[in-house]
Design an enzyme around this catalytic site. Structure first.
Site, PDB file in Angstrom:
ATOM      1  N   SER A 179       6.739  31.523 -27.878  1.00  0.00           N
ATOM      2  CA  SER A 179       5.865  32.264 -26.533  1.00  0.00           C
ATOM      3  C   SER A 179       6.565  33.405 -25.635  1.00  0.00           C
ATOM      4  O   SER A 179       5.771  33.509 -24.736  1.00  0.00           O
ATOM      5  CB  SER A 179       5.567  30.509 -25.784  1.00  0.00           C
ATOM      6  OG  SER A 179       7.009  30.008 -25.697  1.00  0.00           O
ATOM      7  N   HIS A 207       0.385  29.032 -29.667  1.00  0.00           N
ATOM      8  CA  HIS A 207       0.320  31.241 -29.773  1.00  0.00           C
ATOM      9  C   HIS A 207       0.187  31.689 -30.723  1.00  0.00           C
ATOM     10  O   HIS A 207      -0.383  32.741 -31.135  1.00  0.00           O
ATOM     11  CB  HIS A 207       1.200  31.537 -28.742  1.00  0.00           C
ATOM     12  CG  HIS A 207       1.492  31.504 -27.845  1.00  0.00           C
ATOM     13  ND1 HIS A 207       0.404  31.652 -26.491  1.00  0.00           N
ATOM     14  CD2 HIS A 207       2.613  30.062 -27.046  1.00  0.00           C
ATOM     15  CE1 HIS A 207       1.846  31.499 -25.618  1.00  0.00           C
ATOM     16  NE2 HIS A 207       2.328  30.320 -25.847  1.00  0.00           N
ATOM     17  N   LYS A 238      -5.191  27.076 -25.391  1.00  0.00           N
ATOM     18  CA  LYS A 238      -4.867  28.359 -25.119  1.00  0.00           C
ATOM     19  C   LYS A 238      -5.970  29.751 -25.536  1.00  0.00           C
ATOM     20  O   LYS A 238      -7.143  29.544 -24.698  1.00  0.00           O
ATOM     21  CB  LYS A 238      -3.755  29.256 -25.987  1.00  0.00           C
ATOM     22  CG  LYS A 238      -2.416  28.289 -25.277  1.00  0.00           C
ATOM     23  CD  LYS A 238      -1.000  28.640 -25.963  1.00  0.00           C
ATOM     24  CE  LYS A 238      -0.100  27.861 -24.860  1.00  0.00           C
ATOM     25  NZ  LYS A 238       1.240  27.495 -25.716  1.00  0.00           N
TER      26      LYS A 238
END
Ligand SMILES: *Cc1c(COP(=O)(O)O)cnc(C)c1O
Length: 390
Positions: A179, A207, A238
């Site tokens: 990240s 991610h 996300k």
């Protein structure tokens, strides 16, 4: 009144070190341009990779679920907090990921705490040194033995695995996409070593979810390792645009976590609107070819131009593009200058990254236009010259 002197002292020290965080308060929803202090600025630090937070299909699904079920689930999953829509989400996620089963949690953070429940006192967990805080905290909650290997260092991982033959279970855990640096884990090499030394492979794809692999199916799909990665953690917070996390793997893993994982047993399930939002997001992801292509094209353009200006983007190979500054106070100053120039990019400093590795972290999304990215590049040039970085 309580004596808070020790807290005050620590806060003062953070301010002296230039590491005190001021929280930015936004007056508009997540997007490429956002309002802060009455001013529109280009936002380049969200995890809203595909711009799904305000996608019409997701909004409609959430509203309809609120009308049907209300705003909260009312309980933990094991009592009255499993609605049909929660089950439906887990089935659809499993189909999407190509695994036997998935189990959804309140966040990616708690998903890691939950998955570490598989570790007992005769087991060992072997973790990349740059793994996410939620992995580190999850490990701390177990009684398992702990080993750290240098970032992506496969020789060191093999050396550690060689020494760990005496434990009941060996679990190798890694971020899929790291990240802070935006680099990708060497998953094929990890899988090979794990197979050689009989270890479980656990990847945290926070991610990578919606970013890497076909239609954003994650790092396992990206490397064609289906069936050889045993625990895939994903986030719904996300790129998916809502909030939550999930573990994808074999049915027995799900069955075990339902019985044993404390975030599942002792914390209320997601609101039905969140489950509905995520279901709608999976449908969008299934047709996301162009959106994800745009994301990667934007990332390649931006990273290339940032490097051409003369900045150090570290190990970045994904839409996460850090601009390395070094000193924590200078990093925060650089971020402030960028904001003055109309671009929001978060400064990230010790202890999130090493003391001399402070960086301003850009996250490019599919929704940024070329004009947006050029605006950010202009701001980077002005701020970089002013600080003597260029
Ligand atoms: C963001 C992140 C998480 C936490 O996910 P949330 O859904 O925001 O709680 C976990 N692991 C990694 C690697 C992350 O980047």
């Amino acid at each position: 009144m309580a004596n808070w002197n020790s807290l005050r002292n620590e806060l003062e020290q953070l301010k002296k070190d230039g590491r005190y965080r001021n929280i930015s308060v936004w007056e508009s929803g997540s997007g490429t341009w956002m309002t802060i202090g009455g001013r529109r600025v280009l936002q380049m630090s969200s995890n809203n990779y595909l711009g799904l937070t305000d996608h019409p299909d997701l909004k409609t699904a959430a509203i309809q679920a609120i009308e049907k079920y209300g705003v909260g689930s009312g309980s933990v999953r094991t009592i009255t907090g499993t609605l049909d829509i929660h089950n439906e989400l887990e089935l659809e996620l499993a189909k999407f990921k190509g695994t036997e089963a998935t189990l959804v949690f309140q966040s990616g953070f708690t998903t890691n705490q939950a998955c570490m429940t598989i570790l007992g006192s005769n087991d060992v967990v072997i973790s990349d040194e740059l793994n996410h805080a939620s992995i580190i905290d999850g490990i701390r909650l177990t009684k398992a033995h702990r080993k750290i290997f240098a970032h992506k260092d496969m020789d060191q991982l093999e050396a550690v695995l060689k020494e760990c033959g005496g434990y009941d279970k060996r679990v190798v855990v890694t971020d899929g996409v790291f990240s802070m640096d935006g680099d990708i884990a060497p998953l094929p090499a990890i899988v090979e070593l794990a197979e050689k030394y009989d270890a479980i492979v656990y990847v945290d794809d926070a991610h990578a979810s919606g970013v890497l692999g076909r239609n954003g199916k994650g790092s396992t799909d990206h490397f064609g390792l289906h069936g050889r990665v045993h625990i895939q953690v994903g986030t719904l917070s996300k790129a998916v645009g809502a909030v939550g996390g999930y573990a994808a793997g074999d049915q027995v893993l799900k069955d075990f976590l339902i019985q044993k994982a404390r975030p599942f047993l002792f914390s209320t399930s997601a609101p039905p609107s969140v489950a509905a939002t995520c279901l709608a997001a999976i449908n969008v992801l299934k047709q996301s070819g162009e959106l994800i292509e745009q994301l990667w094209a934007n990332a390649a353009y931006f990273r290339g131009q940032v490097q051409a200006l003369g900045f150090d983007t570290g190990a970045s190979e994904t839409p996460i593009v850090p601009v390395i500054v070094g000193d924590p106070a200078r990093t925060m100053q650089f971020s402030d200058l960028l904001l003055r120039e109309g671009v929001f990019a978060q400064g990230i400093v010790y202890p999130t990254v090493a003391m001399d590795k402070g960086r301003v972290r850009f996250i490019v999304t599919a929704k940024h236009t070329k004009e947006d990215l050029d605006h950010a590049l202009g701001a980077l040039q002005v701020a970089g010259r002013e600080m003597g970085l260029l």
